[in-house]
Motif scaffolding. Structure first.
Motif, PDB file in Angstrom:
ATOM      1  N   ALA A 142       6.220  57.592   6.142  1.00 23.14           N
ATOM      2  CA  ALA A 142       6.892  58.335   7.207  1.00 23.14           C
ATOM      3  C   ALA A 142       6.363  59.767   7.296  1.00 23.14           C
ATOM      4  CB  ALA A 142       8.393  58.343   6.962  1.00 23.14           C
ATOM      5  N   GLY A 143       6.044  60.385   6.156  1.00 18.03           N
ATOM      6  CA  GLY A 143       5.511  61.743   6.178  1.00 18.03           C
ATOM      7  C   GLY A 143       4.179  61.836   6.885  1.00 18.03           C
ATOM      8  N   CYS A 144       3.297  60.854   6.663  1.00 19.33           N
ATOM      9  CA  CYS A 144       1.999  60.851   7.343  1.00 19.33           C
ATOM     10  C   CYS A 144       2.153  60.669   8.845  1.00 19.33           C
ATOM     11  CB  CYS A 144       1.107  59.760   6.761  1.00 19.33           C
ATOM     12  SG  CYS A 144       0.504  60.115   5.098  1.00 19.33           S
ATOM     13  N   LEU A 145       3.127  59.874   9.266  1.00 17.34           N
ATOM     14  CA  LEU A 145       3.365  59.708  10.700  1.00 17.34           C
ATOM     15  C   LEU A 145       3.801  61.027  11.344  1.00 17.34           C
ATOM     16  CD1 LEU A 145       5.191  56.244  10.832  1.00 17.34           C
ATOM     17  CD2 LEU A 145       2.841  56.763  11.498  1.00 17.34           C
ATOM     18  N   VAL A 146       4.655  61.760  10.650  1.00 16.01           N
ATOM     19  CA  VAL A 146       5.084  63.064  11.177  1.00 16.01           C
ATOM     20  C   VAL A 146       3.935  64.064  11.145  1.00 16.01           C
ATOM     21  CG1 VAL A 146       6.650  65.012  10.797  1.00 16.01           C
ATOM     22  CG2 VAL A 146       7.489  62.668  10.558  1.00 16.01           C
ATOM     23  N   PHE A 147       3.168  64.056  10.064  1.00 16.93           N
ATOM     24  CA  PHE A 147       2.074  65.021   9.910  1.00 16.93           C
ATOM     25  C   PHE A 147       1.006  64.832  10.980  1.00 16.93           C
ATOM     26  CE2 PHE A 147      -2.014  66.295   8.025  1.00 16.93           C
ATOM     27  CZ  PHE A 147      -1.736  67.630   7.744  1.00 16.93           C
ATOM     28  N   THR A 148       0.728  63.587  11.356  1.00 15.18           N
ATOM     29  CA  THR A 148      -0.291  63.311  12.373  1.00 15.18           C
ATOM     30  C   THR A 148       0.263  63.341  13.790  1.00 15.18           C
ATOM     31  OG1 THR A 148       0.091  60.928  12.070  1.00 15.18           O
ATOM     32  CG2 THR A 148      -1.684  61.937  10.793  1.00 15.18           C
ATOM     33  N   GLY A 149       1.548  63.630  13.944  1.00 17.76           N
ATOM     34  CA  GLY A 149       2.135  63.734  15.276  1.00 17.76           C
ATOM     35  C   GLY A 149       2.527  62.421  15.913  1.00 17.76           C
ATOM     36  N   LYS A 150       2.459  61.327  15.186  1.00 20.05           N
ATOM     37  CA  LYS A 150       2.848  60.028  15.748  1.00 20.05           C
ATOM     38  C   LYS A 150       4.349  59.782  15.683  1.00 20.05           C
ATOM     39  CE  LYS A 150      -1.551  57.742  14.793  1.00 20.05           C
ATOM     40  NZ  LYS A 150      -2.235  56.580  14.163  1.00 20.05           N
ATOM     41  N   LEU A 151       5.061  60.651  14.982  1.00 17.52           N
ATOM     42  CA  LEU A 151       6.505  60.527  14.858  1.00 17.52           C
ATOM     43  C   LEU A 151       7.134  61.904  14.945  1.00 17.52           C
ATOM     44  CD1 LEU A 151       8.937  58.602  14.168  1.00 17.52           C
ATOM     45  CD2 LEU A 151       8.576  59.240  11.776  1.00 17.52           C
ATOM     46  N   ALA A 152       8.195  62.017  15.748  1.00 21.56           N
ATOM     47  CA  ALA A 152       8.884  63.291  15.877  1.00 21.56           C
ATOM     48  C   ALA A 152       9.567  63.656  14.563  1.00 21.56           C
ATOM     49  CB  ALA A 152       9.910  63.219  17.006  1.00 21.56           C
ATOM     50  N   ALA A 153       9.638  64.950  14.295  1.00 23.50           N
ATOM     51  CA  ALA A 153      10.207  65.408  13.027  1.00 23.50           C
ATOM     52  C   ALA A 153      11.675  65.005  12.885  1.00 23.50           C
ATOM     53  CB  ALA A 153      10.060  66.922  12.908  1.00 23.50           C
ATOM     54  N   HIS A 154      12.420  65.014  14.001  1.00 21.23           N
ATOM     55  CA  HIS A 154      13.843  64.682  13.902  1.00 21.23           C
ATOM     56  C   HIS A 154      14.070  63.190  13.629  1.00 21.23           C
ATOM     57  CE1 HIS A 154      13.937  62.685  17.863  1.00 21.23           C
ATOM     58  NE2 HIS A 154      13.092  63.640  18.250  1.00 21.23           N
ATOM     59  N   SER A 155      13.040  62.378  13.796  1.00 24.66           N
ATOM     60  CA  SER A 155      13.168  60.939  13.536  1.00 24.66           C
ATOM     61  C   SER A 155      12.707  60.557  12.135  1.00 24.66           C
ATOM     62  CB  SER A 155      12.356  60.145  14.563  1.00 24.66           C
ATOM     63  OG  SER A 155      12.775  60.429  15.878  1.00 24.66           O
ATOM     64  N   PHE A 156      12.309  61.557  11.354  1.00 25.62           N
ATOM     65  CA  PHE A 156      11.747  61.258  10.045  1.00 25.62           C
ATOM     66  C   PHE A 156      12.711  60.484   9.167  1.00 25.62           C
ATOM     67  CE2 PHE A 156      11.536  62.490   5.557  1.00 25.62           C
ATOM     68  CZ  PHE A 156      10.281  62.033   5.220  1.00 25.62           C
TER      69      PHE A 156
END
Length: 337
Positions: A142-156
């Motif tokens: 999940a952290g890599c998805l947020v770091f690369t912009g594929k996942l919004a931070a509030h959805s982490f």
């Protein structure tokens, strides 16, 4: 002598290559099965149960750290089958490898036994192997998805929790079943065949019904799991739990039965709560029953030995003298032969 040494040197890399290929093949097969049923949480695709984590930990427990290259290769092949290798994918690969390796180290530190014959082994697998160690893979993914912009931070946190539970469920359901395979006996003992057939028939009738019924009847699975644990210990309870979990996951992804008319998040919460509670019940209850049965057998054996000692003493012959006389008789027989 030189040729013998050379053959031994070649055999070890060859064995490692076969082990790596075998672990990778099983990992990929488990990954393909896990990808058959998916849930979308905050535009991220997660699996309610991720069997490769259970496969990875079981391989490490059975073969040791030699299995980790196969885990890496298997995880890479699974990822390449659904997407290209990108920075977030590399982080996922690291997490999917580090999590079972960490679980292996933690279980080794507490003296984990793969027969799961003690309550402490079941508790260790739940809390160290599943709940604690799978934090690594969920955080990395999940952290890599947020770091690369594929996942919004509030959805982490929502994606992280779904990822964590899916990996933990893979350990709780798949690992015990795989650990049982090396100890399986075939054909099974005949006195239990009738009851095993009856349990199978009831399971085949009950599980599809409760997972497809629009009424909330999932609680009816627990008496079945308890019956299996009481009579067949870990083998029966975990196989029932595995079948129930698979059918419940299919119903959840198809949004039928008790999962109809629910939002995606509600489906995930209800499914994971059911799978988790059922797996914990099956694993810990069977561990308690197995430990009690082993304790009773030990007490019976000790009582039998005590009775034999008392009989020897009553006959006026000490156990040491009887053992020495038996040893002398065996030596005389061997010399005469």
């Amino acid at each position: 002598m030189a040729s013998v040494v050379g053959n031994q040197g070649l055999r070890r890399p060859l064995d490692l290559a076969f082990l790596t290929a075998g672990v990778a093949a099983v990992y990929v097969g488990a990954g393909r099965l896990g990808l058959l049923r998916q849930l979308v949480v905050e535009n991220a695709v997660v699996t309610p149960i991720w069997p490769p984590t259970g496969v990875a930990l079981a391989c490490l427990l059975l073969f040791g750290l030699r299995a980790w290259p196969g885990i890496v290769l298997g995880a890479l092949l699974v990822v390449m089958s659904i997407t290209s290798v990108q920075p977030d994918v590399i982080g996922t690969l690291v997490g999917n490898t580090a999590a079972p390796v960490c679980a292996y180290y933690l279980l080794c530190r507490v003296g984990f036994r793969t027969d799961l014959a003690r309550l402490r082994d079941g508790v260790a697998l739940v809390f160290l192997g599943a709940l604690a160690s799978m934090l690594i893979s969920a955080t990395a993914g999940a952290g890599c998805l947020v770091f690369t912009g594929k996942l919004a931070a509030h959805s982490f946190w929502l994606v992280w929790s779904a990822w964590w539970v899916g990996d933990a469920m893979g350990v709780l359901i798949v690992t015990p079943v795989l650990l049982l395979l090396p100890r399986a006996h075939w054909p099974p003992h005949r006195p239990r065949w009738t009851e095993a057939v009856g349990l199978t028939v009831v399971a085949c009738a009950l599980l599809p019904f409760v997972t497809r019924s629009s009424d909330s009847l999932l609680f009816l699975v627990y008496p079945l799991v308890i019956w299996a644990a009481l009579r067949f210990q870990l083998a029966g309870s975990m196989l029932c739990a595995l079948a129930a979990s698979v059918l419940a996951t299919v119903a959840a992804t198809e949004e039928t039965g008790p999962f109809a008319r629910l939002s995606r998040i509600e489906i995930m919460i209800k499914l994971q709560a059911f799978n988790g509670a059922m797996a914990l019940t099956a694993l810990l209850l069977s561990a308690v029953i197995t430990e009690q049965l082993n304790t009773r057998r030990s007490v019976q054996q000790a009582c039998q030995e005590l009775v034999e000692v008392l009989e020897h003493l009553a006959a006026g012959e000490s156990p040491q003298l009887r053992a020495a006389r038996d040893a002398q008789d065996r030596r005389d027989q061997s010399h005469s032969g």
